[in-house]
Design a protein around this motif. Structure first.
Motif, PDB file in Angstrom:
ATOM      1  N   ALA A 129      -6.692   5.904   5.949  1.00 45.46           N
ATOM      2  CA  ALA A 129      -6.516   7.225   5.345  1.00 45.46           C
ATOM      3  C   ALA A 129      -7.557   8.204   5.860  1.00 45.46           C
ATOM      4  O   ALA A 129      -7.246   9.383   6.111  1.00 45.46           O
ATOM      5  CB  ALA A 129      -6.594   7.111   3.825  1.00 45.46           C
ATOM      6  N   ARG A 130      -8.783   7.717   6.017  1.00 46.06           N
ATOM      7  CA  ARG A 130      -9.862   8.588   6.507  1.00 46.06           C
ATOM      8  C   ARG A 130      -9.542   9.128   7.891  1.00 46.06           C
ATOM      9  O   ARG A 130      -9.892  10.268   8.229  1.00 46.06           O
ATOM     10  CB  ARG A 130     -11.178   7.805   6.549  1.00 46.06           C
TER      11      ARG A 130
ATOM     12  N   ALA B   4      -8.455   2.439   3.122  1.00 51.01           N
ATOM     13  CA  ALA B   4      -9.306   3.630   3.039  1.00 51.01           C
ATOM     14  C   ALA B   4      -9.679   4.150   4.422  1.00 51.01           C
ATOM     15  O   ALA B   4      -9.690   5.370   4.660  1.00 51.01           O
ATOM     16  CB  ALA B   4     -10.574   3.316   2.245  1.00 51.01           C
TER      17      ALA B   4
ATOM     18  N   ARG C 239      -8.530  -2.952   0.494  1.00 52.02           N
ATOM     19  CA  ARG C 239      -8.966  -1.603   0.110  1.00 52.02           C
ATOM     20  C   ARG C 239      -9.776  -0.925   1.216  1.00 52.02           C
ATOM     21  O   ARG C 239      -9.521   0.249   1.540  1.00 52.02           O
ATOM     22  CB  ARG C 239      -9.754  -1.649  -1.195  1.00 52.02           C
TER      23      ARG C 239
ATOM     24  N   GLY D  46      -0.704   4.113   0.764  1.00 51.76           N
ATOM     25  CA  GLY D  46      -1.608   4.980   1.498  1.00 51.76           C
ATOM     26  C   GLY D  46      -2.928   5.177   0.794  1.00 51.76           C
ATOM     27  O   GLY D  46      -3.935   5.543   1.419  1.00 51.76           O
ATOM     28  N   THR D  47      -2.942   4.899  -0.515  1.00 52.76           N
ATOM     29  CA  THR D  47      -4.162   5.048  -1.321  1.00 52.76           C
ATOM     30  C   THR D  47      -4.415   3.803  -2.164  1.00 52.76           C
ATOM     31  O   THR D  47      -5.460   3.172  -2.066  1.00 52.76           O
ATOM     32  CB  THR D  47      -4.054   6.270  -2.254  1.00 52.76           C
ATOM     33  N   ASP D  48      -3.448   3.463  -3.009  1.00 54.94           N
ATOM     34  CA  ASP D  48      -3.562   2.293  -3.874  1.00 54.94           C
ATOM     35  C   ASP D  48      -3.001   1.054  -3.183  1.00 54.94           C
ATOM     36  O   ASP D  48      -2.181   1.162  -2.257  1.00 54.94           O
ATOM     37  CB  ASP D  48      -2.808   2.520  -5.184  1.00 54.94           C
TER      38      ASP D  48
ATOM     39  N   SER E 236       0.836  -1.191   0.000  1.00 54.49           N
ATOM     40  CA  SER E 236       0.000   0.000   0.000  1.00 54.49           C
ATOM     41  C   SER E 236       0.877   1.249   0.000  1.00 54.49           C
ATOM     42  O   SER E 236       1.907   1.295   0.682  1.00 54.49           O
ATOM     43  CB  SER E 236      -0.912   0.025   1.222  1.00 54.49           C
TER      44      SER E 236
ATOM     45  N   PRO F 281      -2.487   7.384   7.094  1.00 52.93           N
ATOM     46  CA  PRO F 281      -2.379   6.517   5.911  1.00 52.93           C
ATOM     47  C   PRO F 281      -1.378   5.391   6.137  1.00 52.93           C
ATOM     48  O   PRO F 281      -0.335   5.588   6.770  1.00 52.93           O
ATOM     49  CB  PRO F 281      -1.918   7.474   4.806  1.00 52.93           C
TER      50      PRO F 281
ATOM     51  N   GLY G  34       4.126   6.922  -3.050  1.00 54.48           N
ATOM     52  CA  GLY G  34       2.774   7.169  -3.517  1.00 54.48           C
ATOM     53  C   GLY G  34       2.551   6.925  -4.995  1.00 54.48           C
ATOM     54  O   GLY G  34       1.675   7.546  -5.604  1.00 54.48           O
TER      55      GLY G  34
END
Length: 434
Positions: A253-254, A250, A246, A196-198, A194, A258, A309
């Motif tokens: 991160a929210r 997510a 995922r 942090g997003t993908d 990861s 992250p 990232g």
């Protein structure tokens, strides 16, 4: 690229070895490393738990990436210190590493993200544990909330044993345990990178936690592993990515924390469907040894993409069709009271066997004059931990990989050592594991 790997075990040796084979890597460093890594990396005597020291070393070396291997440095914030120094680092922050550092926190994240897992009860007293045990019934599952080097879990039908484990865990200040429902079905490990997003999944593996053949004896940090899993569902990786990885990434991160690194998804394929047994915040040991043995894509660029990232820019990873099996050679008395200081010989023959490489974990030089020692075959190489070596065999089939690994294991001489003889046996014989 020049890369610094933090850690001392066979997992880190697997990372060092794989990175050293990458044509884009000009140099590998290890802090503090082990004798086996000295063949592929420059070793640096730095405390892996000292974030400031690791960051200072990475800065002085001018490395392009720092890879933090073990969980303890991650939970201690070593990745944070390296990031603060302005260097790319593969490994989550201390806040994100709580996914492993606290099983209660991991359950909270899973609940918020809608991730399927065993129903838990968090207990801080023996009375609360007893009530939870009675709620779920046998088999009882009791987990130390904090880090326990893979040995903080007891699964037993003996209520007294479950209570005794909980009592021992709760002796620490501020301690808690997680009691949860028992999950039936085979277990699987899947690493998901990861940024942090993908997320990018690796391939599944299965490890063997019990000390002795037939899954007898106490839990260990892992006595062996294999990949691929011929019995696993074809859509397993897709299921884990969409229902576990995922949503978890997510949710992290929210919350403003992250997750950058590898999310180790410990899974059970139960009669009720896929369930998460546990999360770890780093590569698993010994599963990493077999997963990396099958990776065809150069590793350095993948880890750097996660650290910066850019995972979404990667081409799909390439995996070799070969199978891999690793067998752990453990010291006398492991896991209860491992004996150290015993000479290790026979590694030259083991490491040069066809389809085999040997990774060091609990080894050390008896002398401080390390530069004069050949780490493959020297009487000054001794055991220095419970899990001493990971012997990795690679072959076209699981049966061939097993054969290669065990032929090499038989070449290793370590007084009083033991290993399991049934790693990947059922899968190689096309049996469904339990």
């Amino acid at each position: 690229m020049e890369i610094l790997v933090v850690g001392t075990g066979a997992r880190e040796h697997a990372l060092v070895r794989t990175l050293s084979l990458d044509p884009d890597v000009s140099g590998v460093h290890a802090a503090p490393g082990n004798p086996g890594m000295a063949r592929q990396a420059q070793l640096h005597d730095v405390d892996p738990l000292d974030g400031a020291a690791v960051a200072a070393l990475a800065t002085s070396l001018g490395v392009d990436l720092v890879v933090v291997g073990p969980e303890a440095p991650l939970v201690a914030g070593v990745a944070d210190a390296v990031r603060a120094a302005g260097l790319p680092v593969f490994g989550p922050s201390a806040q994100a590493a709580r996914l492993e550092g606290s099983k209660a926190f991991a359950k909270e994240i899973m609940a918020a993200a809608g991730v399927p897992t065993a129903e838990p009860r968090v207990a801080t007293t023996v009375d609360e544990v007893a009530a939870a045990l009675d709620t779920f019934g046998a088999p009882y599952v009791v987990k130390d909330d904090g880090l326990a080097a893979g040995k903080g879990v007891v699964v037993t039908s003996d209520r007294d044993e479950a209570l005794a484990h909980a009592r021992a865990c709760l002796e620490k200040d501020g301690a808690a345990v997680v009691v949860e429902e028992y999950l039936d079905g085979p277990e699987v490990s899947l690493f998901v990178l990861s940024d942090g997003t993908d997320v990018v999944p690796l391939v599944p593996a299965q490890d063997f936690k019990r000390a002795f053949d037939g899954d007898a004896g106490p839990n260990t940090g892992g006595m062996g592993a294999y990949s691929p899993l011929p019995w696993a569902p074809d859509d397993l990786v897709e299921q884990v990515v969409e229902t576990v990885a995922r949503p978890t990434v997510a949710e992290m991160a929210r919350r403003g924390t992250p997750f950058v690194g590898v999310l180790y998804c410990g899974l059970a394929l139960t009669s009720k469907g896929l369930r998460v047994v546990e999360f770890n915040a780093r590569f698993g040991d010994p599963e990493t040894q077999v997963v990396l043995a099958r990776l065809g894509t150069p590793l350095a660029g993948v880890l750097l993409a996660a650290a910066t990232g850019r995972l979404g820019e990667l081409e799909p990873l390439h995996w070799r069709a070969d199978s891999a099996v690793t067998v752990v050679v453990a010291a006398h008395g492991y896991p209860a009271d491992p004996r150290t200081g015993d000479p290790i010989t026979g590694l030259e023959a083991a490491d040069t066997a066809p389809g085999v490489h040997v990774l060091h974990a609990g080894t050390a030089w008896r002398t401080t004059d390390a530069a004069s020692v050949n780490p493959l075959d020297d009487p000054l190489l001794v055991s220095a931990g419970g899990r001493v070596l990971s012997v990795v065999g690679v072959g076209e089939t699981l049966a061939e990989a097993r054969r290669a690994a065990y032929v090499a294991v038989d070449q290793v001489n370590l007084a009083g050592s033991h290993h399991r003889t049934d790693i990947a046996l059922a899968a190689a014989e096309e049996q469904q594991p339990v």
